[in-house]
Every structure is written in C-alpha cells, then in structure tokens.
Write a protein that holds these residues in place. Structure first.
Motif: not given
Length: 184
Positions: A27-34, A94-101
C-alpha cells in the motif's frame, strides 16, 4: 525413492504456500515522502494521489513514486516518478509508494481522509500557515451548533487551507485533498 521425492515436494509446496499467505499487499504510505531518484515530474490536475500511482504503473522505468499535495492554487499537485526505491521519510506534504502499491487512505479515529461532506455549511473560514485539520475539528467540537466539519488542504479551494463547519451531516464523497469528520 519416491517417498523422499514426495516428502521434498510437499516441503517445498508448504514453504511456497506459507510465503504466499504471509505476503501482504503493498500500500502507499500517506504522510510519507521518498526523496531522491527522481527521473520525471508531472502535474496532477485532479489532485489525487491515485493518479500518481497509476502513472508509475504505466511507466516501465518507474520503481517508486511520490505525490506532493498542492501548496496553493497556482502550484498544483505534482507526481514524481523514481527509478529506484528510496527510503521513506515522514512528511505531511506527500503520499508515496512503490510500483504495484495502491493508495489506501488512513482511517484514524473520527477523521475521514479524502472525504468531502459537501453542503450543510453554516460557517467557513481560512486557516493560516501551518494550521491543519486539528484546528478545524476543534472549532467544530467547541461549537454546539456544529455537527460535522470538512478541511480542505491548501491549493484545493484556494491558496490557504479552508475549514467548513456544518449544521447537517451530509453523505461522504471521495475527494482528494479533503478531510472530514462527524462530531455529533
């Protein structure tokens, strides 16, 4: 001879099944940046993090992504595609995630993330600087007339954040950049 092969096959199959059961969907992570590893940035006219996740899915070079909320109405939301998976850093921008999330908005207590309860307003006001949804929620809680509230992040209604206090509880509708809650 066949007994040993069957035993090994059963053990391998058991290990594969156990690993498949243990894997949780990403899942993507709300309130996180990469931060870092950016190779492309694009505006997101909808202001929705799910559109950024979809951009990454459609680009074969993308490994991770970060969605930046708009800072005001002139500088809209931005999607940053990344060619590696940088470590995540907590940041409300931000909201961040990895491919497939997929993007899964957090459900914490009485706050409804990415929900607008349109209508039923009796009062609204601009919030200054770093004032967030807590100020909007507190204003509703302290006012006996208020039954629900909606907070609009900066850039979704105007340059500054905006708070809407409601005398009626309206149905929730999904809308990126908004946070709502029911008080009474």
């Amino acid at each position: 001879m066949w007994g040993g092969r069957r035993l090994r096959a059963c053990l391998v199959l058991s290990a594969v099944l156990a690993a498949a059961i243990a894997v949780r969907p990403a899942h993507a992570q709300a309130n996180f940046d990469r931060p870092g590893s950016d190779y492309q940035s694009s505006p997101v006219p909808s202001g929705d993090p799910a559109d950024c996740a979809l951009m990454c899915e459609r680009d074969r070079h993308c490994r991770a992504w970060s969605f930046n909320y708009p800072t005001d109405s002139t500088i809209g939301a931005v999607c940053w595609l990344k060619n590696s998976v940088p470590a995540r850093v907590q940041d409300n921008c931000c909201v961040s995630g990895v491919r497939g999330a997929g993007v899964v908005e957090p459900r914490t207590g009485s706050e409804e993330v990415s929900i607008d309860r349109f209508g039923g307003d009796y009062r609204n006001f601009w919030l200054k600087g770093s004032e967030g949804e807590e100020v909007c929620k507190a204003a509703c809680t302290e006012d006996n007339k208020c039954r629900a509230w909606t907070y609009a992040r900066p850039g979704y209604v105007g340059k500054e954040a905006h708070c809407f206090l409601k005398k009626e509880i309206k149905p929730p509708r999904r809308k990126a950049g908004f946070i709502s809650g029911v008080v009474r």
